[in-house]
Design an enzyme around this catalytic site. Sequence first.
Site, PDB file in Angstrom:
ATOM      1  N   LYS A  27      16.217  43.370  43.176  1.00  0.00           N
ATOM      2  CA  LYS A  27      15.942  44.487  44.093  1.00  0.00           C
ATOM      3  C   LYS A  27      15.674  45.727  43.245  1.00  0.00           C
ATOM      4  O   LYS A  27      16.327  45.945  42.214  1.00  0.00           O
ATOM      5  CB  LYS A  27      17.166  44.693  44.997  1.00  0.00           C
ATOM      6  CG  LYS A  27      16.987  45.761  46.065  1.00  0.00           C
ATOM      7  CD  LYS A  27      18.208  45.825  46.980  1.00  0.00           C
ATOM      8  CE  LYS A  27      18.054  46.847  48.093  1.00  0.00           C
ATOM      9  NZ  LYS A  27      19.213  46.864  49.006  1.00  0.00           N
ATOM     10  N   SER A  57      18.168  46.554  53.991  1.00  0.00           N
ATOM     11  CA  SER A  57      17.220  47.135  53.066  1.00  0.00           C
ATOM     12  C   SER A  57      16.730  46.176  51.996  1.00  0.00           C
ATOM     13  O   SER A  57      15.730  46.448  51.340  1.00  0.00           O
ATOM     14  CB  SER A  57      17.844  48.354  52.405  1.00  0.00           C
ATOM     15  OG  SER A  57      18.923  47.956  51.565  1.00  0.00           O
ATOM     16  N   SER A  82      22.814  45.121  54.281  1.00  0.00           N
ATOM     17  CA  SER A  82      21.479  44.983  53.683  1.00  0.00           C
ATOM     18  C   SER A  82      21.194  43.700  52.924  1.00  0.00           C
ATOM     19  O   SER A  82      20.050  43.472  52.539  1.00  0.00           O
ATOM     20  CB  SER A  82      21.202  46.160  52.759  1.00  0.00           C
ATOM     21  OG  SER A  82      20.744  47.236  53.514  1.00  0.00           O
TER      22      SER A  82
HETATM   23  N1  GLN Z   1      21.038  49.433  57.640  1.00  0.00           N
HETATM   24  C1  GLN Z   1      22.149  50.169  57.096  1.00  0.00           C
HETATM   25  C2  GLN Z   1      21.714  51.556  56.733  1.00  0.00           C
HETATM   26  O1  GLN Z   1      20.580  51.884  56.946  1.00  0.00           O
HETATM   27  C3  GLN Z   1      22.705  49.444  55.899  1.00  0.00           C
HETATM   28  C4  GLN Z   1      21.884  49.592  54.689  1.00  0.00           C
HETATM   29  C5  GLN Z   1      22.463  48.907  53.501  1.00  0.00           C
HETATM   30  O2  GLN Z   1      23.314  48.032  53.624  1.00  0.00           O
HETATM   31  N2  GLN Z   1      22.022  49.343  52.326  1.00  0.00           N
HETATM   32  O3  GLN Z   1      22.480  52.339  56.242  1.00  0.00           O
END
Ligand code: GLN
Length: 489
Positions: A81, A156, A180
């Site tokens: 990532k 994400s 995410s």
């Molecule tokens: N969807 C959640 C957010 O936007 C979690 C994102 C994540 O786990 N990095 O904060």
Amino acid sequence: MSTDSLHTQTLAELKAGLENRDFSAVELAEALLARIDAHDATLNALLTVTAEQALDAARQADDRIANGEARALEGLPIVHKDIFCTRGVRTTCGSRMLDGFVSPYDATVVSRLADAGTIMLGKANMDEFAMGSSNETSYYGPVHNPWNPACSPGGSSGGSAAAVAGRLAPAATGTDTGGSIRQPAALTNTVGLKPTYGRVSRYGMIAFASSLDQAGVITRSVEDAALLLGGMAGFDERDSTSIDHPVPDYFSALEEDLSGLRVGVVRQHFDAGLEEHTGAAVREALDLLKTKGAELVDVDLPNIDLSVPTYYVVAPAECSSNLSRFDGVRFGHRADDAEDLLDLYCKSRGEGFGAEVKRRILTGTYVLSAGYYDAYYLKAQQVRALIAEDFREAFANVDVIAGPTTPTPAFELGAKTDDPITMYLNDIYTIGANLAGLPALSVPCGFVGGLPVGLHLVGGHFAEQTLLNVAYSYQRDTDWHHRCPEAYA
Ligand code: GLN
């Protein structure tokens, strides 16, 4: 042996093939780089492809294999990532802010996996600074779900998940602050594991919300998740929240027997917000665990309904602090027409950050401000403690908690971009584990209208092995994870 089908193999299969000299690490890297060439224009899963570096590393891996010096993950290709710093390689975190940033050092996750023998094929697309659930906040455009290009792969870590689901790489790293890793895994028919907070080093992982962020893996099988976690877990003195706790050999300890396992089922996880067919798939998975010897036990997490609002105070608060380093002076984008220092800050940040990141910084700054700190931030921390306590009490009676990973299968790109609250509700089942620092895993458990859904397992602190074993046992009796999107077979 023909190398045409190497992309269909899992890490464990590729490891055996390399050891057996069925193919070389160079042939393997070439085969996957060709897959990336052929398919990534459609998926947009990768932001940077490190072909030359990968082929160099593959040649070295072949030498080691030839000399009998192969390391645990020798020659196995993965993608990282783009939140992980990679020395000499562009590291964008999905943001215009870091568009031209070339990291001078490797994140611990990156160096450990390289030291174990893995080969980096490239860097995966992601929501900007990991803020998002659909990959649509990326400055570099959305990622498309291999199961349906009109749909989001989740976020994400959507680039990581799409790369694995589309067979561009057998495995990928991800990070999980509120879901995410697990949410994109569920929406792409992959396995996603978020370890216990402190299990994997955060050094060199660009910070979003430091008390919640944790690195983990996205793979196609549970065996592969065990293999890869073993390569990255462990104490790191460069991360003050890393925990010095022995790392088991997760892969060798995989075990199918579920007799006597107590599986907690949380009533609220099956409330009205859960799409009917997704719920049915999850219930079927629970029934299978039962026929394999597990006992299903009702558990109560009385404060779990407060997890999303709690997260959306804590995470923005921490992000507003973490992202203050991007000021146009030391890192990243700098506006070139600034009149004075304040103007430089304002313009650089105004141009460098996208709308969702700005929304979080504003929220975070607000909840931390003197007049509102007690009402919002302090209150959220108190509720966070209650949620952690709820889990602690639940794990006195059960070994794992199981339920849906997401309320629905993948949604169409654009469907939720105008409504942040609806977007935030994607993580309603996953956020609790982050607030409590617990390990959690999503494993493929069925399809709804041709789109995959996941079974979510949460364990007590450092119970990664239990989660892996339950999911492993489940995969032995199901074939969901073998299914591949037609266009990527
Ligand atoms: N969807 C959640 C957010 O936007 C979690 C994102 C994540 O786990 N990095 O904060």
